[in-house]
Design a protein around this motif. Structure first.
Motif, PDB file in Angstrom:
ATOM      1  N   LEU A  68       1.097   1.571  -3.709  1.00 40.54           N
ATOM      2  CA  LEU A  68      -0.166   1.978  -4.327  1.00 40.54           C
ATOM      3  C   LEU A  68      -0.491   3.444  -4.034  1.00 40.54           C
ATOM      4  CD1 LEU A  68      -2.354  -1.196  -3.637  1.00 40.54           C
ATOM      5  CD2 LEU A  68      -1.532  -0.389  -5.856  1.00 40.54           C
ATOM      6  N   PHE A  69      -0.361   3.844  -2.780  1.00 40.24           N
ATOM      7  CA  PHE A  69      -0.628   5.249  -2.433  1.00 40.24           C
ATOM      8  C   PHE A  69       0.412   6.173  -3.058  1.00 40.24           C
ATOM      9  CE2 PHE A  69      -3.190   3.549   1.193  1.00 40.24           C
ATOM     10  CZ  PHE A  69      -4.373   4.204   0.877  1.00 40.24           C
TER      11      PHE A  69
ATOM     12  N   ALA B 201      -7.263   0.944   4.193  1.00 38.57           N
ATOM     13  CA  ALA B 201      -6.275   1.109   3.122  1.00 38.57           C
ATOM     14  C   ALA B 201      -6.906   0.970   1.732  1.00 38.57           C
ATOM     15  CB  ALA B 201      -5.152   0.091   3.295  1.00 38.57           C
TER      16      ALA B 201
ATOM     17  N   PHE C  45       0.818  -1.215   0.000  1.00 39.34           N
ATOM     18  CA  PHE C  45       0.000   0.000   0.000  1.00 39.34           C
ATOM     19  C   PHE C  45       0.853   1.266   0.000  1.00 39.34           C
ATOM     20  CE2 PHE C  45      -3.520  -2.821   0.879  1.00 39.34           C
ATOM     21  CZ  PHE C  45      -4.535  -2.210   0.147  1.00 39.34           C
TER      22      PHE C  45
ATOM     23  N   GLU D 191      -0.955   8.821   3.977  1.00 39.03           N
ATOM     24  CA  GLU D 191      -1.179   7.384   3.808  1.00 39.03           C
ATOM     25  C   GLU D 191       0.146   6.663   3.507  1.00 39.03           C
ATOM     26  OE1 GLU D 191      -3.830   5.847   4.497  1.00 39.03           O
ATOM     27  OE2 GLU D 191      -5.629   6.937   3.895  1.00 39.03           O
TER      28      GLU D 191
ATOM     29  N   PHE E 119      -7.571   4.036  -0.969  1.00 39.06           N
ATOM     30  CA  PHE E 119      -6.936   3.969  -2.289  1.00 39.06           C
ATOM     31  C   PHE E 119      -8.006   4.036  -3.378  1.00 39.06           C
ATOM     32  CE2 PHE E 119      -5.698   1.339  -5.949  1.00 39.06           C
ATOM     33  CZ  PHE E 119      -4.644   2.108  -6.420  1.00 39.06           C
TER      34      PHE E 119
ATOM     35  N   ALA F  50      -0.735   6.650  -6.690  1.00 32.54           N
ATOM     36  CA  ALA F  50      -1.944   7.477  -6.739  1.00 32.54           C
ATOM     37  C   ALA F  50      -1.630   8.934  -6.407  1.00 32.54           C
ATOM     38  CB  ALA F  50      -2.993   6.933  -5.765  1.00 32.54           C
ATOM     39  N   THR F  51      -0.787   9.153  -5.411  1.00 28.23           N
ATOM     40  CA  THR F  51      -0.416  10.518  -5.029  1.00 28.23           C
ATOM     41  C   THR F  51       0.374  11.195  -6.138  1.00 28.23           C
ATOM     42  OG1 THR F  51      -0.348   9.861  -2.696  1.00 28.23           O
ATOM     43  CG2 THR F  51       0.749  11.921  -3.281  1.00 28.23           C
TER      44      THR F  51
ATOM     45  N   GLY G 278      -2.780  11.786   0.714  1.00 26.50           N
ATOM     46  CA  GLY G 278      -2.052  10.685   0.078  1.00 26.50           C
ATOM     47  C   GLY G 278      -0.665  10.511   0.668  1.00 26.50           C
TER      48      GLY G 278
ATOM     49  N   MET H  71      -8.957   7.624  -3.966  1.00 29.18           N
ATOM     50  CA  MET H  71      -7.962   8.340  -4.762  1.00 29.18           C
ATOM     51  C   MET H  71      -8.032   7.918  -6.223  1.00 29.18           C
ATOM     52  SD  MET H  71      -4.632   8.599  -2.235  1.00 29.18           S
ATOM     53  CE  MET H  71      -3.977  10.008  -3.144  1.00 29.18           C
ATOM     54  N   ALA H  72      -8.284   6.636  -6.477  1.00 26.66           N
ATOM     55  CA  ALA H  72      -8.345   6.133  -7.854  1.00 26.66           C
ATOM     56  C   ALA H  72      -9.550   6.702  -8.601  1.00 26.66           C
ATOM     57  CB  ALA H  72      -8.399   4.605  -7.838  1.00 26.66           C
TER      58      ALA H  72
ATOM     59  N   TYR I  52      -6.807  -3.177   6.327  1.00 22.31           N
ATOM     60  CA  TYR I  52      -6.486  -3.158   4.901  1.00 22.31           C
ATOM     61  C   TYR I  52      -7.739  -3.178   4.032  1.00 22.31           C
ATOM     62  CZ  TYR I  52      -1.579  -3.596   5.961  1.00 22.31           C
ATOM     63  OH  TYR I  52      -0.311  -3.338   6.414  1.00 22.31           O
TER      64      TYR I  52
END
Length: 274
Positions: free
Chosen positions: A34-35, A249, A31, A64, A253, A38-39, A61, A256-257, A245
């Motif tokens: 992933l974050f 989490a 994660f 996270e 996410f 995304a950020t 973000g 954000m996506a 999660y």
């Protein structure tokens, strides 16, 4: 290294429980990645679309990223206060930053579509009221997390009460926000404004749908977190890592996506051109 919990320091002969299990390092680093992606995408949009109001979203973000980095570090030494404070404080504080941007987004979309008459609350006041509430939620969650991490047994109940106060306030605010967003969206469909009528090719409805998707997701996250603190450290939610999660989490996410795919700054930019 032992994988048996609970983990935490012993203060005056009493163990302060940080974790009921050894945190998963691989899940935490997954994660972080992933974050991080995304950020980075939102930072690109921030400059390309001049989405200055998305600054709190980016800060969320970043929180996270470092929050789950703290969980990865806690896997090596679950009884250490430093990684516990880092992950607990940042993961809790990240969501209000994300929520603050969602609040500001609705006000800007309503203004861009000239749909102010459909909102229960004036767009300018939506931002002011909800950001003020969010600042209070951030303060309570940061304060509660700091007190909890102090290791003082007498402060644990106080920190739980502070955290619950912030989470419950956030739940109420999000619930009313979803209702107001749905009200504006349904009214706009029945009585589209002049801007919205011109804007059918861009499908302005997708931006309301995006908010009506992510806001309930954040509401679910806050409810699960509230149940976690009500049950305490030894409760079912806190003692099973899958919950953080699956209901924190992954959901954050996902939020954000969604805004990577449907970024509100596009609608706001093009509506200004009209």
């Amino acid at each position: 290294m032992s994988s048996e919990g609970p983990f935490g320091p012993v203060v005056n002969g009493t163990q302060i429980v940080f974790f009921e299990y050894r945190p998963s390092k691989s899940a935490a680093y997954a994660f972080v990645a992933l974050f991080g992606l995304a950020t980075l995408a939102h930072i690109v949009y921030f400059f390309v679309l001049r989405a200055w109001f998305f600054l709190p979203f980016i800060l969320g973000g970043v929180a996270e990223i470092f929050g789950y980095y703290g969980r990865a570090q806690a896997s090596d030494d679950p009884s250490s206060a430093g990684p516990f404070i880092m992950q607990n404080l940042l993961i809790l504080a990240a969501t209000p930053f994300l929520a603050a941007t969602i609040y500001m987004t609705l006000g800007r979309i309503i203004t861009a579509l000239s749909a102010q008459r459909h909102s229960w609350v004036r767009p300018g006041w939506i931002t002011k009221i909800y950001v003020f509430i969010d600042i209070g939620c951030i303060a309570t969650q940061l304060g509660g997390s700091a007190i909890m991490a102090s290791g003082d047994p007498s402060a644990m109940s106080k920190s739980t009460a502070i955290l619950l106060g912030g989470l419950i306030t956030q739940i109420v605010a999000l619930a009313f926000f979803v209702l107001n967003c749905w009200h504006v969206y349904s009214r706009c469909k029945r009585d589209p404004s002049m801007v919205a009528e011109k804007y059918l090719l861009f499908n302005w409805q997708n931006h309301f749908r995006a908010i009506l998707t992510v806001a309930p997701v954040m509401l679910v996250r806050s409810i699960v977190r509230t149940v976690e603190f009500l049950q305490g450290n030894s409760g079912y939610v806190a003692s099973h890592e899958v919950f953080i999660y699956l209901f924190d989490a992954f959901l954050m996410f996902f939020v954000m996506a969604v805004f990577i795919i449907i970024h509100p700054a596009r609608l706001i930019r093009d509506a200004r051109r009209l």
